[in-house]
Design a protein around this motif. Structure first.
Motif, PDB file in Angstrom:
ATOM      1  N   THR A  76      34.679  32.931  44.888  1.00 50.03           N
ATOM      2  CA  THR A  76      36.038  32.925  45.457  1.00 50.03           C
ATOM      3  C   THR A  76      36.246  33.932  46.572  1.00 50.03           C
ATOM      4  O   THR A  76      37.143  33.765  47.401  1.00 50.03           O
ATOM      5  N   GLY A  77      35.443  34.999  46.599  1.00 51.36           N
ATOM      6  CA  GLY A  77      35.605  36.013  47.624  1.00 51.36           C
ATOM      7  C   GLY A  77      36.966  36.682  47.553  1.00 51.36           C
ATOM      8  O   GLY A  77      37.514  36.923  46.483  1.00 51.36           O
ATOM      9  N   SER A  78      37.542  36.953  48.712  1.00 55.35           N
ATOM     10  CA  SER A  78      38.828  37.648  48.770  1.00 55.35           C
ATOM     11  C   SER A  78      39.988  36.759  48.322  1.00 55.35           C
ATOM     12  O   SER A  78      41.112  37.239  48.167  1.00 55.35           O
ATOM     13  N   ALA A  79      39.735  35.474  48.100  1.00 60.96           N
ATOM     14  CA  ALA A  79      40.794  34.567  47.629  1.00 60.96           C
ATOM     15  C   ALA A  79      40.971  34.621  46.118  1.00 60.96           C
ATOM     16  O   ALA A  79      41.823  33.913  45.571  1.00 60.96           O
ATOM     17  N   TYR A  80      40.197  35.469  45.446  1.00 62.42           N
ATOM     18  CA  TYR A  80      40.255  35.510  43.977  1.00 62.42           C
ATOM     19  C   TYR A  80      41.656  35.703  43.408  1.00 62.42           C
ATOM     20  O   TYR A  80      41.990  35.083  42.392  1.00 62.42           O
ATOM     21  N   PRO A  81      42.510  36.563  44.000  1.00 65.80           N
ATOM     22  CA  PRO A  81      43.839  36.765  43.405  1.00 65.80           C
ATOM     23  C   PRO A  81      44.618  35.477  43.186  1.00 65.80           C
ATOM     24  O   PRO A  81      45.463  35.411  42.290  1.00 65.80           O
ATOM     25  N   TYR A  82      44.327  34.446  43.998  1.00 63.99           N
ATOM     26  CA  TYR A  82      45.011  33.166  43.804  1.00 63.99           C
ATOM     27  C   TYR A  82      44.589  32.489  42.499  1.00 63.99           C
ATOM     28  O   TYR A  82      45.308  31.638  41.984  1.00 63.99           O
ATOM     29  N   PHE A  83      43.429  32.848  41.982  1.00 63.06           N
ATOM     30  CA  PHE A  83      42.904  32.205  40.780  1.00 63.06           C
ATOM     31  C   PHE A  83      43.041  33.090  39.533  1.00 63.06           C
ATOM     32  O   PHE A  83      42.770  32.631  38.424  1.00 63.06           O
ATOM     33  N   ALA A  84      43.455  34.327  39.723  1.00 65.65           N
ATOM     34  CA  ALA A  84      43.511  35.272  38.609  1.00 65.65           C
ATOM     35  C   ALA A  84      44.337  34.768  37.424  1.00 65.65           C
ATOM     36  O   ALA A  84      43.914  34.906  36.269  1.00 65.65           O
ATOM     37  N   PHE A 109      40.081  38.929  28.958  1.00 68.17           N
ATOM     38  CA  PHE A 109      39.971  38.907  30.411  1.00 68.17           C
ATOM     39  C   PHE A 109      40.619  40.090  31.126  1.00 68.17           C
ATOM     40  O   PHE A 109      40.536  40.169  32.352  1.00 68.17           O
ATOM     41  N   GLY A 110      41.269  40.981  30.378  1.00 68.85           N
ATOM     42  CA  GLY A 110      41.910  42.113  31.030  1.00 68.85           C
ATOM     43  C   GLY A 110      40.935  42.985  31.800  1.00 68.85           C
ATOM     44  O   GLY A 110      41.152  43.320  32.973  1.00 68.85           O
ATOM     45  N   LYS A 111      39.835  43.357  31.149  1.00 69.56           N
ATOM     46  CA  LYS A 111      38.840  44.199  31.816  1.00 69.56           C
ATOM     47  C   LYS A 111      38.162  43.447  32.953  1.00 69.56           C
ATOM     48  O   LYS A 111      37.833  44.032  33.993  1.00 69.56           O
ATOM     49  N   LEU A 112      37.957  42.147  32.770  1.00 67.38           N
ATOM     50  CA  LEU A 112      37.364  41.325  33.828  1.00 67.38           C
ATOM     51  C   LEU A 112      38.248  41.353  35.067  1.00 67.38           C
ATOM     52  O   LEU A 112      37.753  41.511  36.194  1.00 67.38           O
ATOM     53  N   GLN A 113      39.551  41.206  34.873  1.00 70.66           N
ATOM     54  CA  GLN A 113      40.481  41.228  36.003  1.00 70.66           C
ATOM     55  C   GLN A 113      40.423  42.589  36.706  1.00 70.66           C
ATOM     56  O   GLN A 113      40.407  42.656  37.943  1.00 70.66           O
ATOM     57  N   ALA A 114      40.374  43.659  35.923  1.00 72.05           N
ATOM     58  CA  ALA A 114      40.360  44.995  36.516  1.00 72.05           C
ATOM     59  C   ALA A 114      39.082  45.230  37.323  1.00 72.05           C
ATOM     60  O   ALA A 114      39.126  45.761  38.443  1.00 72.05           O
ATOM     61  N   GLU A 115      37.929  44.847  36.759  1.00 70.05           N
ATOM     62  CA  GLU A 115      36.661  45.061  37.461  1.00 70.05           C
ATOM     63  C   GLU A 115      36.589  44.221  38.734  1.00 70.05           C
ATOM     64  O   GLU A 115      36.115  44.685  39.775  1.00 70.05           O
ATOM     65  N   THR A 116      37.062  42.983  38.663  1.00 73.62           N
ATOM     66  CA  THR A 116      37.055  42.124  39.843  1.00 73.62           C
ATOM     67  C   THR A 116      37.975  42.687  40.913  1.00 73.62           C
ATOM     68  O   THR A 116      37.637  42.680  42.112  1.00 73.62           O
ATOM     69  N   ALA A 117      39.146  43.165  40.498  1.00 75.10           N
ATOM     70  CA  ALA A 117      40.097  43.734  41.448  1.00 75.10           C
ATOM     71  C   ALA A 117      39.495  44.928  42.187  1.00 75.10           C
ATOM     72  O   ALA A 117      39.612  45.045  43.416  1.00 75.10           O
ATOM     73  N   MET A 118      38.841  45.817  41.452  1.00 71.54           N
ATOM     74  CA  MET A 118      38.253  47.001  42.086  1.00 71.54           C
ATOM     75  C   MET A 118      37.121  46.613  43.033  1.00 71.54           C
ATOM     76  O   MET A 118      36.918  47.241  44.070  1.00 71.54           O
ATOM     77  N   ALA A 119      36.404  45.545  42.674  1.00 72.33           N
ATOM     78  CA  ALA A 119      35.274  45.120  43.511  1.00 72.33           C
ATOM     79  C   ALA A 119      35.735  44.545  44.847  1.00 72.33           C
ATOM     80  O   ALA A 119      35.036  44.677  45.856  1.00 72.33           O
ATOM     81  N   ILE A 120      36.918  43.915  44.869  1.00 71.13           N
ATOM     82  CA  ILE A 120      37.404  43.303  46.114  1.00 71.13           C
ATOM     83  C   ILE A 120      38.499  44.135  46.771  1.00 71.13           C
ATOM     84  O   ILE A 120      39.064  43.731  47.790  1.00 71.13           O
ATOM     85  N   GLY A 121      38.794  45.289  46.180  1.00 61.54           N
ATOM     86  CA  GLY A 121      39.780  46.169  46.783  1.00 61.54           C
ATOM     87  C   GLY A 121      41.222  45.822  46.480  1.00 61.54           C
ATOM     88  O   GLY A 121      42.132  46.290  47.176  1.00 61.54           O
ATOM     89  N   ALA A 122      41.449  45.016  45.456  1.00 60.62           N
ATOM     90  CA  ALA A 122      42.814  44.658  45.064  1.00 60.62           C
ATOM     91  C   ALA A 122      43.321  45.641  44.008  1.00 60.62           C
ATOM     92  O   ALA A 122      42.580  46.495  43.524  1.00 60.62           O
ATOM     93  N   SER A 123      44.580  45.501  43.649  1.00 55.94           N
ATOM     94  CA  SER A 123      45.161  46.374  42.638  1.00 55.94           C
ATOM     95  C   SER A 123      44.803  45.875  41.241  1.00 55.94           C
ATOM     96  O   SER A 123      45.157  44.748  40.884  1.00 55.94           O
ATOM     97  N   PRO A 124      44.110  46.679  40.425  1.00 57.33           N
ATOM     98  CA  PRO A 124      43.807  46.264  39.048  1.00 57.33           C
ATOM     99  C   PRO A 124      45.069  45.989  38.243  1.00 57.33           C
ATOM    100  O   PRO A 124      45.093  45.080  37.413  1.00 57.33           O
ATOM    101  N   VAL A 125      46.124  46.766  38.498  1.00 57.86           N
ATOM    102  CA  VAL A 125      47.387  46.560  37.779  1.00 57.86           C
ATOM    103  C   VAL A 125      47.980  45.198  38.114  1.00 57.86           C
ATOM    104  O   VAL A 125      48.456  44.469  37.244  1.00 57.86           O
ATOM    105  N   TRP A 126      47.914  44.828  39.402  1.00 59.03           N
ATOM    106  CA  TRP A 126      48.485  43.554  39.822  1.00 59.03           C
ATOM    107  C   TRP A 126      47.741  42.377  39.202  1.00 59.03           C
ATOM    108  O   TRP A 126      48.361  41.425  38.711  1.00 59.03           O
ATOM    109  N   LEU A 127      46.422  42.439  39.204  1.00 59.28           N
ATOM    110  CA  LEU A 127      45.660  41.316  38.659  1.00 59.28           C
ATOM    111  C   LEU A 127      45.731  41.279  37.137  1.00 59.28           C
ATOM    112  O   LEU A 127      45.665  40.207  36.541  1.00 59.28           O
ATOM    113  N   ALA A 128      45.876  42.439  36.497  1.00 59.94           N
ATOM    114  CA  ALA A 128      46.095  42.440  35.051  1.00 59.94           C
ATOM    115  C   ALA A 128      47.438  41.781  34.730  1.00 59.94           C
ATOM    116  O   ALA A 128      47.565  41.026  33.766  1.00 59.94           O
TER     117      ALA A 128
END
Length: 328
Positions: A216-224, A245-264
């Motif tokens: 998904t690349g940087s488009a991942y937040p749309y699928f979170a 999936f909470g930890k998965l969301q956080a790790e993915t967010a940090m990897a793409i530079g997104a907010s872990p709180v937002w994706l959680a």
């Protein structure tokens, strides 16, 4: 988001958007009076009391709004007064006694929260630490025996039962019936927690996060939100979805530079939608209201369109406001 949900509930129960006519003000108040207190509690007190305080505030405000609108005409299908026998009124003392367990839950959780650090620190010190992983970076799990919501709920239930003059035998029967009803859910959550720990320590979550980023690349937040949706749909539990999936969301967010709180939060949003149409929840809802045969199918048919629309909307919101993808 929670402001929209009451309107959807009215639409589902009333057979469409036309049902909102005449009840727009009270529906809006129900949503706002939940969201505003929930936000401030989560912001300044922590996550433990957000739903409890939000629900109580919403209940009080909705009842007050209903009282203020008491002289307005009520559509026949929503008029519940016709089902109340003449002269069968509940006085204030009886009502308070009936509400007492819930009032006590609120009071005890508030008293043992970080709002009162002296009591909170004392109760939190009564705990046990257990090392459950002894490999690299060993982890310790802490059991807090008193300052925990589950214990406060038990205490509130017992005190409420005593005030309502229930015998210990009656309370025991209620506990037994509740345990029998809830044991499949308990086992599910325990197994999911165990699996989540194994996934975390084995590196499975990191591997999955890496694969998701490649696809998904940087488009991942749309699928979170979809991960939260799938987790709650399969397990029937928002809690299980968060654990999975909470930890998965956080790790993915940090990897793409997104907010872990937002994706959680996006995971929670999706979990709320998936839970609505999960087979377990549909079965419980159907059984609790004595629905006819195939009641689950009827409810699924009526709620699925709303859930799909809300999930798509949630995905769009998650992506647009994640800070990863520019608006427009």
């Amino acid at each position: 988001w929670f402001i929209i949900v009451p309107f959807l509930m009215v639409a589902v129960c009333g057979g469409g958007a036309k049902a909102i006519k005449g009840v727009f003000p009270i529906t809006l108040v129900a949503g706002l009076s939940f969201v505003v207190p929930m936000y401030f509690v989560g912001r300044f007190l922590g996550p433990e009391l957000t739903d409890v305080i939000g629900s109580i505030c919403s209940l009080i405000c909705t009842i007050g709004m209903g009282y203020a609108m008491r002289n307005k005409p009520i559509p026949e299908e929503y008029d519940m007064r016709k089902n109340i026998p003449a002269g069968d009124k509940i006085d204030t003392a009886t009502a308070v006694k009936s509400w007492l367990p819930f009032i006590l839950i609120f009071a005890l959780l508030l008293l043992t929260s970080k709002l009162i650090p002296g009591l909170y620190n004392v109760l939190s010190s009564i705990k046990s630490n257990v090392v459950f992983y002894t490999g690299e970076n060993p982890a310790t799990i802490t059991f807090t025996w008193i300052a925990t919501p589950g214990v406060m709920i038990f205490i509130a239930a017992i005190i409420g039962g005593i005030v309502q003059k229930a015998t210990w035998g009656e309370m025991g029967e209620v506990f037994k019936a509740t345990f029998i009803q809830m044991w499949p859910t308990v086992i599910t959550i325990v197994c999911v927690l165990a699996m989540a720990k194994v996934m975390g320590y084995s590196g499975m979550i990191s591997a999955i996060a890496t694969a998701i980023i490649l696809v998904t690349g940087s488009a991942y937040p749309y699928f979170a939100p979809l991960f939260g949706f799938i987790g709650a749909f399969v397990t029937g539990s928002g809690t299980s979805s968060e654990v999975l999936f909470g930890k998965l969301q956080a790790e993915t967010a940090m990897a793409i530079g997104a907010s872990p709180v937002w994706l959680a939060a996006s995971n929670s949003l999706g979990a709320g939608m998936g839970k609505v149409i999960s087979p377990q929840c549909l079965a419980i809802a159907s059984g609790s209201v004595n629905n006819p045969e195939n009641g689950e199918s009827i409810m699924l048919k009526k709620t699925a369109p709303f859930v799909i629309v809300m999930t798509i909307l949630g995905c769009v919101i998650s992506g647009l406001f994640s800070g990863m993808i520019p608006l427009g």
